[in-house]
Design a protein around this motif. Structure first.
Motif, mmCIF file in Angstrom:
data_model
loop_
_atom_site.group_PDB
_atom_site.id
_atom_site.type_symbol
_atom_site.label_atom_id
_atom_site.label_comp_id
_atom_site.label_asym_id
_atom_site.label_seq_id
_atom_site.Cartn_x
_atom_site.Cartn_y
_atom_site.Cartn_z
ATOM 1 N N GLN A 352 -44.718 -69.923 12.515
ATOM 2 C CA GLN A 352 -45.330 -70.868 12.691
ATOM 3 C C GLN A 352 -44.767 -71.829 11.306
ATOM 4 N N GLU A 353 -44.712 -71.263 10.421
ATOM 5 C CA GLU A 353 -44.737 -72.357 8.761
ATOM 6 C C GLU A 353 -42.805 -73.064 9.104
ATOM 7 N N PHE A 354 -42.043 -72.014 9.685
ATOM 8 C CA PHE A 354 -41.347 -72.680 9.597
ATOM 9 C C PHE A 354 -40.617 -73.760 10.857
ATOM 10 N N LEU A 355 -41.841 -74.254 12.296
ATOM 11 C CA LEU A 355 -41.956 -74.564 12.960
ATOM 12 C C LEU A 355 -42.432 -76.194 12.089
ATOM 13 N N GLU A 356 -43.188 -75.894 11.566
ATOM 14 C CA GLU A 356 -43.630 -76.985 10.299
ATOM 15 C C GLU A 356 -42.774 -77.831 9.866
ATOM 16 N N ASP A 357 -41.998 -76.926 9.071
ATOM 17 C CA ASP A 357 -40.915 -77.118 7.737
ATOM 18 C C ASP A 357 -39.772 -77.776 7.854
ATOM 19 N N ILE A 358 -39.161 -77.524 8.991
ATOM 20 C CA ILE A 358 -38.028 -77.681 10.263
ATOM 21 C C ILE A 358 -38.194 -79.038 10.872
ATOM 22 N N ASP A 359 -37.353 -79.787 9.983
ATOM 23 C CA ASP A 359 -37.686 -81.679 10.729
ATOM 24 C C ASP A 359 -36.419 -82.026 11.971
ATOM 25 N N ALA A 360 -36.393 -81.414 13.371
ATOM 26 C CA ALA A 360 -35.203 -81.049 13.349
ATOM 27 C C ALA A 360 -35.516 -81.431 15.333
ATOM 28 N N ALA A 361 -33.977 -81.541 16.196
ATOM 29 C CA ALA A 361 -34.451 -82.107 17.367
ATOM 30 C C ALA A 361 -34.688 -80.940 18.614
ATOM 31 N N ALA A 362 -34.470 -79.796 17.553
ATOM 32 C CA ALA A 362 -34.474 -78.713 18.251
ATOM 33 C C ALA A 362 -34.389 -77.221 17.338
ATOM 34 N N VAL A 363 -35.745 -76.704 17.424
ATOM 35 C CA VAL A 363 -36.625 -75.878 16.282
ATOM 36 C C VAL A 363 -36.698 -74.746 17.173
ATOM 37 N N TYR A 364 -35.955 -73.448 16.891
ATOM 38 C CA TYR A 364 -35.968 -71.849 17.448
ATOM 39 C C TYR A 364 -36.373 -71.114 16.745
ATOM 40 N N VAL A 365 -37.298 -69.500 17.112
ATOM 41 C CA VAL A 365 -37.714 -68.769 16.902
ATOM 42 C C VAL A 365 -37.120 -67.855 17.561
ATOM 43 N N ASN A 366 -36.075 -66.991 16.922
ATOM 44 C CA ASN A 366 -35.588 -65.715 17.559
ATOM 45 C C ASN A 366 -35.118 -65.944 18.750
ATOM 46 N N ALA A 367 -34.336 -67.190 19.136
ATOM 47 C CA ALA A 367 -33.457 -67.824 20.216
ATOM 48 C C ALA A 367 -32.219 -67.895 19.722
ATOM 49 N N SER A 368 -30.934 -68.175 20.219
ATOM 50 C CA SER A 368 -30.108 -68.821 19.803
ATOM 51 C C SER A 368 -30.348 -70.290 20.405
ATOM 52 N N SER A 369 -29.273 -70.927 19.254
ATOM 53 C CA SER A 369 -29.373 -72.747 19.472
ATOM 54 C C SER A 369 -28.653 -73.137 20.650
ATOM 55 N N ARG A 370 -27.440 -72.363 20.984
ATOM 56 C CA ARG A 370 -26.802 -72.414 21.846
ATOM 57 C C ARG A 370 -27.771 -72.973 23.437
ATOM 58 N N PHE A 371 -29.008 -72.767 23.256
ATOM 59 C CA PHE A 371 -30.250 -73.202 24.131
ATOM 60 C C PHE A 371 -30.231 -74.734 24.034
ATOM 61 N N THR A 372 -29.879 -75.569 22.917
ATOM 62 C CA THR A 372 -29.709 -76.562 22.652
ATOM 63 C C THR A 372 -28.678 -77.576 23.924
ATOM 64 N N ASP A 373 -29.580 -77.596 24.959
ATOM 65 C CA ASP A 373 -28.423 -78.110 25.977
ATOM 66 C C ASP A 373 -29.624 -78.826 27.075
ATOM 67 N N GLY A 374 -28.687 -79.572 27.635
ATOM 68 C CA GLY A 374 -29.914 -80.107 29.010
ATOM 69 C C GLY A 374 -30.079 -79.546 29.868
ATOM 70 N N GLY A 375 -28.937 -79.106 30.442
ATOM 71 C CA GLY A 375 -29.127 -77.713 31.938
ATOM 72 C C GLY A 375 -29.580 -77.211 31.131
ATOM 73 N N CYS A 376 -29.805 -76.413 29.939
ATOM 74 C CA CYS A 376 -31.084 -74.539 30.113
ATOM 75 C C CYS A 376 -32.038 -75.706 29.680
ATOM 76 N N PHE A 377 -31.909 -77.004 29.442
ATOM 77 C CA PHE A 377 -33.866 -77.518 29.332
ATOM 78 C C PHE A 377 -34.787 -77.379 30.197
ATOM 79 N N GLY A 378 -33.909 -78.075 31.390
ATOM 80 C CA GLY A 378 -34.122 -78.654 32.717
ATOM 81 C C GLY A 378 -33.752 -79.422 32.647
ATOM 82 N N LEU A 379 -32.896 -80.727 32.261
ATOM 83 C CA LEU A 379 -32.588 -81.691 32.556
ATOM 84 C C LEU A 379 -31.295 -82.008 33.656
ATOM 85 N N GLY A 380 -30.687 -81.397 33.459
ATOM 86 C CA GLY A 380 -29.992 -81.095 35.083
ATOM 87 C C GLY A 380 -28.899 -81.799 34.062
ATOM 88 N N GLY A 381 -28.800 -81.789 32.878
ATOM 89 C CA GLY A 381 -27.234 -81.738 32.102
ATOM 90 C C GLY A 381 -28.046 -83.101 30.782
#
Length: 422
Positions: A352-381
């Motif tokens: 929870q502290e990491f989520l608050e301390d880090i100012d980025a477009a995508a902040v992950y807990v226990n998951a790969s950064s490779r998910f930062t993608d419109g398709g993976c986020f349900g945006l279709g692309g």
């Protein structure tokens, strides 16, 4: 050629005015036609791509860049699937987000509208041509694309397919256009076409993005530079951390959501460092580490200070061992580009502290950064990953390619007394 560029701008503006009134059903019909034409033209697209690859190899383009450039049946299917998904998504254009009644009895609504004409400057990934065009189109925008010269034949073949689909359903081929002259002079003029462009989106490496930010007079949405970090906390599941790290670094090192920096809590460094080093060795990842890292894994190359600021887009990883969580956060805050940051930890409070301390477009807990993608986020692309905070942040899908206007319904209300006598 500059005259031709301005003519493209005029055509795009006219097409945007027509597209703004095009119904969702017609747009979806065109998108599904694009999907089918990509399959139909697969051989022509791959043949064109082979020309680009041969030229790239002759010009000594690095292997990771050639990997980004390469198209095959699977990647064309991925492009077609992305367009199909975009056709299934809700159309943001015309959606009224809220409606209020003012003290004067006016009904005031906030309605989603297209940005208008979007310019996109991008580098070697030809799949961007299809993804960007489809997203702009579904969100009601005409688009002028300028891809990198290394992908020119591929981009022309993809554009031909998309325009063929537009014409087949009775829409203007000027809705999607491609600049085929790679000259810097033309690129500079493109960045100053305020009369025709409503927005300019650069998608590529840091050099491209900084060049656009410094030289454009058209409003720019900054995307993509990904100096992404993975922090392995003292309470991390180290098996999980290894799995996430290998995926985030080795799956596709040449993309912006790949990990470039690994930060490790010293309490787990002795156990974790040799394990992850062996795992990355299988994927031919070069590790550059600080003195603590080198002491535990002798084959590690000494890290340079600038490595911690570098988006390698290659099989290189910079590593730092830190004494505690606070030092980890300080390191990430100093070197992050605000793209995607990851923590691996089993400690809920630390997460929870990491989520608050880090100012980025995508902040992950226990998951790969490779998910930062419109398709993976349900945006279709996506049109790119916005690392700025104004207008749009993170994967830019359909809604992020729209603005809004206020629509007001009255019954003869006036403000003040002027006109009251009529």
């Amino acid at each position: 050629m500059i005259g031709l560029l301005h003519q493209m701008g005029k055509q795009a503006r006219k097409a945007a005015n027509e597209l703004r009134k095009t119904k969702t059903a017609k747009k979806n019909e065109a998108l599904l036609a694009m999907e089918q034409v990509l399959y139909k033209n697969e051989k022509q697209i791959i043949d064109a791509n082979q020309q680009d690859i041969q030229n790239a190899q002759a010009n000594g383009l690095p292997t990771p860049m050639i990997e980004r450039l390469t198209l095959n049946s699977d990647r064309i299917k991925g492009m077609a699937d992305s367009i199909h998904q975009i056709a299934q998504l809700a159309d943001p254009v015309g959606y009224i987000e809220e409606m209020i009644t003012s003290e004067d009895g006016l009904k005031i609504g906030k309605q989603r509208v297209p940005l208008g004409v979007i310019g996109i400057i991008y580098e070697s990934r030809p799949n961007v041509t299809a993804d960007a065009a489809a997203l702009c189109f579904k969100s009601g925008n005409a688009v002028i694309l300028r891809g990198g010269k290394e992908a020119l034949h591929s981009n022309k073949a993809i554009l031909a397919a998309l325009q063929e689909a537009l014409v087949s359903v009775g829409l203007s081929e000027d809705t999607i256009q491609l600049i085929t002259d790679p000259s810097r002079e033309l690129a500079a003029e493109f960045m100053r076409m305020n009369e025709y462009l409503d927005c300019l989106i650069p998608r590529g490496g840091a050099g491209l993005i900084q060049n656009v930010l410094k030289n454009a007079t058209v409003p720019v949405i900054e995307t993509g530079v990904g100096n992404c970090h993975l922090y392995v906390d003292e309470a991390a599941d180290l098996k999980m951390a290894t799995r996430i790290l290998v995926n985030a670094k080795a799956d596709r090192p040449s993309v912006c959501n790949a990990i470039e920096n690994l930060v490790i809590h010293e309490a787990v460094s002795e156990e974790f460092l040799p394990v992850f080093a062996d795992a990355l060795k299988e994927h031919h990842i070069e590790i550059r580490g600080d003195e603590k890292t080198q002491a535990l894994v002798p084959e590690v190359i000494a890290v340079e200070a600038e490595d911690y600021n570098t988006e390698f887009l290659d099989t290189v990883l910079a590593v730092k061992v830190v004494k505690d969580y606070g030092e980890a956060i300080s390191h990430i805050q100093e070197h992050s580009t605000g793209h995607s940051e990851v923590i691996v930890t089993d400690n809920y409070q630390t997460a929870q502290e990491f989520l608050e301390d880090i100012d980025a477009a995508a902040v992950y807990v226990n998951a790969s950064s490779r998910f930062t993608d419109g398709g993976c986020f349900g945006l279709g692309g996506e049109i790119g990953i916005s690392t700025q905070k104004l207008h749009a942040r993170g994967p830019m899908g359909l809604k992020e390619l729209t603005s809004y206007k206020y629509i007001i319904f009255g019954e003869g209300q006036i403000r003040g007394t002027t006109g009251a006598e009529y």
